[in-house]
Design a protein around this motif. Structure first.
Motif, PDB file in Angstrom:
ATOM      1  N   LEU A 134       0.827  -1.209   0.000  1.00  0.00           N
ATOM      2  CA  LEU A 134       0.000   0.000   0.000  1.00  0.00           C
ATOM      3  C   LEU A 134       0.865   1.263   0.000  1.00  0.00           C
ATOM      4  O   LEU A 134       0.553   2.259   0.646  1.00  0.00           O
ATOM      5  CB  LEU A 134      -0.939   0.008   1.218  1.00  0.00           C
ATOM      6  N   GLY A 135       1.984   1.186  -0.733  1.00  0.00           N
ATOM      7  CA  GLY A 135       2.870   2.341  -0.864  1.00  0.00           C
ATOM      8  C   GLY A 135       3.814   2.565   0.302  1.00  0.00           C
ATOM      9  O   GLY A 135       4.629   3.487   0.271  1.00  0.00           O
ATOM     10  N   VAL A 136       3.722   1.725   1.331  1.00  0.00           N
ATOM     11  CA  VAL A 136       4.570   1.880   2.517  1.00  0.00           C
ATOM     12  C   VAL A 136       5.694   0.842   2.477  1.00  0.00           C
ATOM     13  O   VAL A 136       5.423  -0.356   2.296  1.00  0.00           O
ATOM     14  CB  VAL A 136       3.745   1.705   3.811  1.00  0.00           C
ATOM     15  N   PRO A 137       6.976   1.253   2.635  1.00  0.00           N
ATOM     16  CA  PRO A 137       8.066   0.272   2.616  1.00  0.00           C
ATOM     17  C   PRO A 137       7.976  -0.679   3.812  1.00  0.00           C
ATOM     18  O   PRO A 137       7.795  -0.246   4.949  1.00  0.00           O
ATOM     19  CB  PRO A 137       9.329   1.135   2.688  1.00  0.00           C
ATOM     20  N   VAL A 138       8.070  -1.988   3.524  1.00  0.00           N
ATOM     21  CA  VAL A 138       7.974  -2.985   4.589  1.00  0.00           C
ATOM     22  C   VAL A 138       9.218  -3.862   4.685  1.00  0.00           C
ATOM     23  O   VAL A 138       9.423  -4.550   5.683  1.00  0.00           O
ATOM     24  CB  VAL A 138       6.726  -3.876   4.400  1.00  0.00           C
ATOM     25  N   ASP A 139      10.075  -3.833   3.664  1.00  0.00           N
ATOM     26  CA  ASP A 139      11.270  -4.683   3.702  1.00  0.00           C
ATOM     27  C   ASP A 139      12.281  -4.179   2.690  1.00  0.00           C
ATOM     28  O   ASP A 139      11.910  -3.609   1.666  1.00  0.00           O
ATOM     29  CB  ASP A 139      10.906  -6.143   3.387  1.00  0.00           C
ATOM     30  N   LYS A 140      13.553  -4.383   3.005  1.00  0.00           N
ATOM     31  CA  LYS A 140      14.618  -4.038   2.065  1.00  0.00           C
ATOM     32  C   LYS A 140      15.769  -5.022   2.220  1.00  0.00           C
ATOM     33  O   LYS A 140      16.112  -5.407   3.343  1.00  0.00           O
ATOM     34  CB  LYS A 140      15.129  -2.622   2.313  1.00  0.00           C
ATOM     35  N   MET A 141      16.319  -5.477   1.123  1.00  0.00           N
ATOM     36  CA  MET A 141      17.502  -6.328   1.196  1.00  0.00           C
ATOM     37  C   MET A 141      18.503  -5.902   0.136  1.00  0.00           C
ATOM     38  O   MET A 141      18.121  -5.478  -0.964  1.00  0.00           O
ATOM     39  CB  MET A 141      17.144  -7.806   1.049  1.00  0.00           C
ATOM     40  N   THR A 142      19.774  -5.982   0.503  1.00  0.00           N
ATOM     41  CA  THR A 142      20.864  -5.678  -0.417  1.00  0.00           C
ATOM     42  C   THR A 142      21.817  -6.863  -0.430  1.00  0.00           C
ATOM     43  O   THR A 142      22.275  -7.304   0.629  1.00  0.00           O
ATOM     44  CB  THR A 142      21.625  -4.411   0.024  1.00  0.00           C
TER      45      THR A 142
END
Length: 203
Positions: A134-142
């Protein structure tokens, strides 16, 4: 009230800051420069020749009409015991949002990126993935993908296993922004895709 005004970064500036490495990358060298160095060390010379393979014979050019050094071909969702689900990244990237992956909640999965390296060695490839709901960041991986010599065949990188979220709250639609970059901040490909978390594969 005195003090410095708060600095607001744009999403592009934040993205650039996030993909910066905490180390200084080594100076970029051509294949000829790598082969020319340490010629007096026979074992090292043979090792480098074996490592570089066909690249040492000259520039490997898979697609002469494509000036890029890295051509990203495909993204695959890999789950043990199931056929890989693939996204073709060589066509119109705007069509990717129409193809929605379905992921069973709580399942363990990996993401595989297939790509071609041509012309010269590419240093410090990175795969950055941001997930939104819903447009909200919930996870990030690099993930550090590594350095690759040019080859005529497709090369691949597979991420470590990830656990899909589970539970009623986790079910729903997610959008993903993926970025394939390197130590020199070259953006080799940036694309968006979607997946749904469901109670079961056919739910």
């Amino acid at each position: 009230m005195s003090g410095e005004p708060e600095v607001t970064r744009t999403p592009e500036e934040e993205e650039e800051e996030e993909i910066k490495s905490s180390y200084k990358p080594p100076p970029e060298k051509t294949i000829d420069e790598i082969l020319a160095a340490d010629q007096e060390d026979e074992s090292l010379r043979k090792y480098k020749e074996a490592l570089l393979g066909e690249a040492q014979a000259g520039a490997v050019i898979v697609d002469p009409n494509d000036p890029r050094r890295v051509i990203v071909k495909k993204l695959a969702l890999c789950v043990t015991g199931r056929d890989d689900v693939e996204l073709d990244l060589s066509g119109d990237l705007t069509d990717l949002k129409k193809q929605v992956f379905v992921i069973k909640e709580g399942v363990q999965y990996r993401i595989r990126i297939d790509f071609i390296v041509q012309r010269e060695i590419v240093h410090g490839l990175k795969y950055v993935q941001k997930t939104y709901r819903l447009g909200v960041p919930v996870d990030k991986m690099t993930h550090m993908v590594g350095s690759y010599p040019p080859k005529t065949e497709i090369q691949s990188y597979t991420t470590p296993p990830e656990d899909a979220p589970s539970g009623m709250v986790a079910r729903g639609s997610y959008s993903v922004n993926s970025l394939f970059t390197d130590d020199d901040k070259n953006v080799h490909l940036q694309w968006e895709w979607c997946f749904d978390i469901k109670k079961d594969w056919k739910d």
